[in-house]
Structures are given as C-alpha cells and as structure tokens.
Design a protein around this motif. Sequence first.
Motif, PDB file in Angstrom:
ATOM      1  N   LEU A 111       0.837  -1.178  -0.121  1.00 18.39           N
ATOM      2  CA  LEU A 111       0.037   0.056  -0.008  1.00 18.39           C
ATOM      3  C   LEU A 111       0.943   1.140  -0.062  1.00 18.39           C
ATOM      4  O   LEU A 111       0.249   2.304  -0.109  1.00 18.39           O
ATOM      5  CB  LEU A 111      -1.090   0.026   1.393  1.00 18.39           C
ATOM      6  CG  LEU A 111      -2.056  -1.022   1.295  1.00 18.39           C
ATOM      7  CD1 LEU A 111      -2.757  -1.033   2.677  1.00 18.39           C
ATOM      8  CD2 LEU A 111      -2.970  -0.937   0.299  1.00 18.39           C
ATOM      9  N   GLY A 112       2.290   1.007  -0.050  1.00 21.83           N
ATOM     10  CA  GLY A 112       3.143   2.236   0.210  1.00 21.83           C
ATOM     11  C   GLY A 112       3.001   3.301  -0.730  1.00 21.83           C
ATOM     12  O   GLY A 112       3.058   4.478  -0.706  1.00 21.83           O
ATOM     13  N   ASN A 113       2.624   2.946  -2.158  1.00 22.00           N
ATOM     14  CA  ASN A 113       2.537   3.980  -3.220  1.00 22.00           C
ATOM     15  C   ASN A 113       1.376   4.663  -3.406  1.00 22.00           C
ATOM     16  O   ASN A 113       1.365   5.609  -4.221  1.00 22.00           O
ATOM     17  CB  ASN A 113       3.099   3.224  -4.473  1.00 22.00           C
ATOM     18  CG  ASN A 113       4.401   2.888  -4.692  1.00 22.00           C
ATOM     19  OD1 ASN A 113       5.302   3.584  -4.062  1.00 22.00           O
ATOM     20  ND2 ASN A 113       4.766   2.017  -5.267  1.00 22.00           N
ATOM     21  N   HIS A 114       0.349   4.183  -2.518  1.00 21.44           N
ATOM     22  CA  HIS A 114      -0.919   4.900  -2.523  1.00 21.44           C
ATOM     23  C   HIS A 114      -0.942   6.249  -1.935  1.00 21.44           C
ATOM     24  O   HIS A 114      -0.341   6.507  -0.699  1.00 21.44           O
ATOM     25  CB  HIS A 114      -2.243   4.228  -1.969  1.00 21.44           C
ATOM     26  CG  HIS A 114      -2.455   2.852  -2.834  1.00 21.44           C
ATOM     27  ND1 HIS A 114      -1.659   1.949  -2.782  1.00 21.44           N
ATOM     28  CD2 HIS A 114      -3.745   2.798  -3.693  1.00 21.44           C
ATOM     29  CE1 HIS A 114      -2.290   0.747  -3.443  1.00 21.44           C
ATOM     30  NE2 HIS A 114      -3.504   1.393  -4.108  1.00 21.44           N
ATOM     31  N   ARG A 115      -1.668   7.440  -2.600  1.00 19.16           N
ATOM     32  CA  ARG A 115      -1.668   8.490  -1.748  1.00 19.16           C
ATOM     33  C   ARG A 115      -2.675   8.207  -0.555  1.00 19.16           C
ATOM     34  O   ARG A 115      -3.330   7.653  -0.375  1.00 19.16           O
ATOM     35  CB  ARG A 115      -2.550   9.530  -2.846  1.00 19.16           C
ATOM     36  CG  ARG A 115      -1.649  10.258  -3.624  1.00 19.16           C
ATOM     37  CD  ARG A 115      -2.531  11.178  -4.611  1.00 19.16           C
ATOM     38  NE  ARG A 115      -3.439  12.018  -3.780  1.00 19.16           N
ATOM     39  CZ  ARG A 115      -3.411  13.446  -3.992  1.00 19.16           C
ATOM     40  NH1 ARG A 115      -3.054  13.721  -5.212  1.00 19.16           N
ATOM     41  NH2 ARG A 115      -4.520  14.154  -3.468  1.00 19.16           N
ATOM     42  N   LEU A 116      -1.843   9.215   0.639  1.00 13.08           N
ATOM     43  CA  LEU A 116      -2.476   8.875   1.816  1.00 13.08           C
ATOM     44  C   LEU A 116      -4.263   9.152   1.675  1.00 13.08           C
ATOM     45  O   LEU A 116      -4.935   8.562   2.420  1.00 13.08           O
ATOM     46  CB  LEU A 116      -2.036   9.848   2.755  1.00 13.08           C
ATOM     47  CG  LEU A 116      -2.292   9.613   4.362  1.00 13.08           C
ATOM     48  CD1 LEU A 116      -2.053   8.564   4.842  1.00 13.08           C
ATOM     49  CD2 LEU A 116      -1.700  11.089   4.945  1.00 13.08           C
ATOM     50  N   ASP A 117      -4.456  10.178   0.836  1.00 13.34           N
ATOM     51  CA  ASP A 117      -6.016  10.587   1.141  1.00 13.34           C
ATOM     52  C   ASP A 117      -6.810   9.840   0.081  1.00 13.34           C
ATOM     53  O   ASP A 117      -8.202   9.862  -0.135  1.00 13.34           O
ATOM     54  CB  ASP A 117      -5.988  12.053   0.680  1.00 13.34           C
ATOM     55  CG  ASP A 117      -5.550  12.377  -0.658  1.00 13.34           C
ATOM     56  OD1 ASP A 117      -4.990  11.472  -1.512  1.00 13.34           O
ATOM     57  OD2 ASP A 117      -5.770  13.792  -1.057  1.00 13.34           O
ATOM     58  N   GLU A 118      -6.244   8.857  -0.522  1.00 10.13           N
ATOM     59  CA  GLU A 118      -6.848   7.905  -1.582  1.00 10.13           C
ATOM     60  C   GLU A 118      -7.113   6.557  -1.024  1.00 10.13           C
ATOM     61  O   GLU A 118      -7.633   5.941  -1.661  1.00 10.13           O
ATOM     62  CB  GLU A 118      -6.246   7.814  -3.075  1.00 10.13           C
ATOM     63  CG  GLU A 118      -6.271   9.242  -3.789  1.00 10.13           C
ATOM     64  CD  GLU A 118      -5.441   9.438  -5.133  1.00 10.13           C
ATOM     65  OE1 GLU A 118      -4.758   8.210  -5.401  1.00 10.13           O
ATOM     66  OE2 GLU A 118      -5.863  10.195  -5.864  1.00 10.13           O
ATOM     67  N   LEU A 119      -6.634   6.266   0.099  1.00 11.67           N
ATOM     68  CA  LEU A 119      -6.786   4.949   0.821  1.00 11.67           C
ATOM     69  C   LEU A 119      -8.157   4.517   0.923  1.00 11.67           C
ATOM     70  O   LEU A 119      -8.844   5.663   1.438  1.00 11.67           O
ATOM     71  CB  LEU A 119      -6.000   4.724   2.011  1.00 11.67           C
ATOM     72  CG  LEU A 119      -4.434   4.508   1.905  1.00 11.67           C
ATOM     73  CD1 LEU A 119      -3.529   4.760   3.170  1.00 11.67           C
ATOM     74  CD2 LEU A 119      -4.033   3.038   1.198  1.00 11.67           C
ATOM     75  N   SER A 120      -8.551   3.734   0.564  1.00 10.73           N
ATOM     76  CA  SER A 120      -9.994   3.223   1.091  1.00 10.73           C
ATOM     77  C   SER A 120     -10.260   2.006   1.954  1.00 10.73           C
ATOM     78  O   SER A 120      -9.367   0.889   1.972  1.00 10.73           O
ATOM     79  CB  SER A 120     -10.739   2.762  -0.408  1.00 10.73           C
ATOM     80  OG  SER A 120     -10.428   1.766  -0.945  1.00 10.73           O
ATOM     81  N   LEU A 121     -11.454   1.823   2.361  1.00  8.00           N
ATOM     82  CA  LEU A 121     -11.704   0.955   3.208  1.00  8.00           C
ATOM     83  C   LEU A 121     -11.570  -0.473   2.331  1.00  8.00           C
ATOM     84  O   LEU A 121     -10.938  -1.526   2.808  1.00  8.00           O
ATOM     85  CB  LEU A 121     -13.166   0.780   3.833  1.00  8.00           C
ATOM     86  CG  LEU A 121     -13.546  -0.319   4.612  1.00  8.00           C
ATOM     87  CD1 LEU A 121     -12.706  -0.760   5.749  1.00  8.00           C
ATOM     88  CD2 LEU A 121     -15.003  -0.223   5.127  1.00  8.00           C
ATOM     89  N   ALA A 122     -12.154  -0.468   0.966  1.00  6.07           N
ATOM     90  CA  ALA A 122     -12.025  -1.585   0.361  1.00  6.07           C
ATOM     91  C   ALA A 122     -10.496  -2.297   0.008  1.00  6.07           C
ATOM     92  O   ALA A 122     -10.258  -3.356   0.008  1.00  6.07           O
ATOM     93  CB  ALA A 122     -12.705  -1.323  -1.132  1.00  6.07           C
TER      94      ALA A 122
END
Length: 391
Positions: A111-122
Amino acid sequence: MARTKNCRSASGSGNIRKRPNGTWEGRYTAGTDERTGKSIRRSVYGKTQKEVRERLRQITNDIDTGSYVAPCSMKYSEWIDIWLSEYLTGRSPLTISQYKSYAHNHIVPVLGNHRLDELSLAQIQKFINSLAQESLSAKTVKNIYGIMHRCLQQAVTLGYLRHNPSEHCSLPRSLDPGITPLETPEIMLLIRRLQELNHPDANLILVTLFTGMRQSEVIGLSWPDVDFRKGIIFVRRQLVKLPEKGQGYIFSSPKSRKSRIIKPAPTVMRILDRQREQQKHWAQTAGSAWDNPENLVFTNEVGRHLAHVTVYKRFKDIVRELGFPECRFHDLRHTFATVSLENGDSIKTVQANLGHATASFTMAKYAHVSEAMRMESSVQMDRFIHNVSDL
C-alpha cells in the motif's frame, strides 16, 4: 465572459466542465493562501457530471461547516515513516522495532505507493484478507492492522485525512490454541534426561520450569537480581531480540512493564547456586576471554549471553527425543502455572508469579485447572457437610 456549453454552476460551489478525455472536472475555492492572499483553487474529477456535482456539494458543505480537509498528496509510505519516527514517544525500543518490521515487510510493499488521501476501506480490507491467506496467524494480522489503524488515526488528528479509512475492517477471528502443560510423568522424564545428558541448558530449563519465568526473562536474569539470603528472585528486565535484521539484542522491562518478585522453592535457589559455581569454573577456564559485562546468570562457556533460538532448538531436540515433540519452551511456563494451581496456590499468587496484569487473565488462561479446583472444592465441602451433619 459568457459561460461555455460544458460549464455550469454546481449549487454555487464552483464550476463543472467536461474534459477532452470525456471525464468531468469540478473546480472550487478552498479559502485563501495566507502567504500570497490569492484564492486556493482545487479540482475534483469523476466519470459523470452527477458524480462531480455530488462531490462538490459535499466539499462546499464541509467548507461551510468547518470540517473540510484539504487533499493530501503524500504517499502512504512517506506518512508511515514520519509516524514511526515522530509519533511513538514512550514506546519501548522493542515495540518500535516490531512496528518498523511489520510496516516495512508487509504494509509498505503493498500500500505504500498509494496517496494517503486515496486509501479506501476496500483496499485495506483486501490487504488484510491477503495477509490471512499468507498463513500469518490471526494475532499477527491484528498486530499489522493495529499499526495501520493507529498510523491513519494520527493522520486524522493532524488534519491530513477527514476520517480513518481502516475504521471498519473485518479481521480474522483468533482461535485460542489452548495450552499444553507437561504432565507429571513427562516432567519426571525431562528432569531425569537433563541430568543424564549433563545438558548445557539443564539449570536454565529447570529454573524456568519451577518459576514460570518467560524465556527472555530467564536469559536476561543477572546475579544482582538473585538474593540467596532471602531466597528471592527479582524480575526486573528481559533480554529480547529485535525483529529487524542485524539489530541484535537489547534489555527491556518485562512484558507487563512492571518488575516483580518471585519466592521460588528452595530447590530452585540450590539450582541457581550450582549454576553460580559452574559459571565460576567457566570464568577461570576462559581467563581473559571471559566476557560477561551484564553479570548474567545463564551464559555460554565464555560469558556471552545465550541466543533465544539456540536455547529453543536445544530444548526441542530433547523433548522430541522424549516423545513429546509438540511441547514448546513456553509450555514450561504453562506447566509451572498449572502445577501451582493444582497444588493449592491461589489465582492471585500465580498471577503475581507470572507477571500477568490481572487475575482474571490468569483465571481465563488456566480455566481447565480452575474447573478442577472447583470440583475439588465441591468434594471437600461435601465431605465437611457429612462430618458435621447427617444430611
């Protein structure tokens, strides 16, 4: 200027336009830049005009109510590193090392490359499910999730996120593996075999068996914490191996973070005295090579501390030879607790000896023994009733 065909107001929140690639963009004003005095203009995007309009309506409502959180382009890996270095004040070095190990070995690669504000519950739920499929224990999965949840909650506190996307994850159910203490015949076999082999860890194993100390506590025990005159042992620290490669061992407070005093059976003090004499002989033989700066009770023949894995492997070798291969080193601790309860020690006494935080935890852990004690109590009461009456 006349409004173009694809631009229209979104409830006073800004403009929506169709982009050349067919998607829709909504622009809104998010306050004023304090440095330049200019309006801060931001955009949201979506596949349909309706989707963008709804997002704009939510954003403008948040701005009006003071609950707006600006988008955060920071990568999740960046935030984890910041959180690990700046927001774990007061945690033990072992805990910090464990957090870093879990984060860098499991969370960041996925998950490290995801933007912090784009992380989702799914996304987070999918990640948790994948951990469970990697044969990690439910406890390990929960530990990894706990790090994620605390890390993201700090981002909420600082205003980087509006809400914690990991809040409602479903976690695997922990199955209590139960305990497998040694039975009396097995204890007798173990003691006899240790003596026959003149086993290098015989004294350590026996002290563990008859005090219930954790492996890290007995390996980290030093001579100043053994009071032969009073016949007591102070459990003030443990020697633990840090999980990150190459970091070695450190001393830390006991698992409960509280020191405790054990008043063992006199036989245990005699075993410790034998260990002291053995160590003196080793020190004389080693001469200048002797190296025991921490004055540890259990060392190798030149004074170095014992490695957890070495002690564990040697213990497993002997119990396999004796025919009970499933026995773990930690089962010596369970054996001590079980024998103590069966021989009349109170739950409170066993709790104190083991260093458990509460007596209720001890009672739950050794419920099978508690049930036997209740049955014995019932029999004793019935015997008393018959002695005092003809009921």
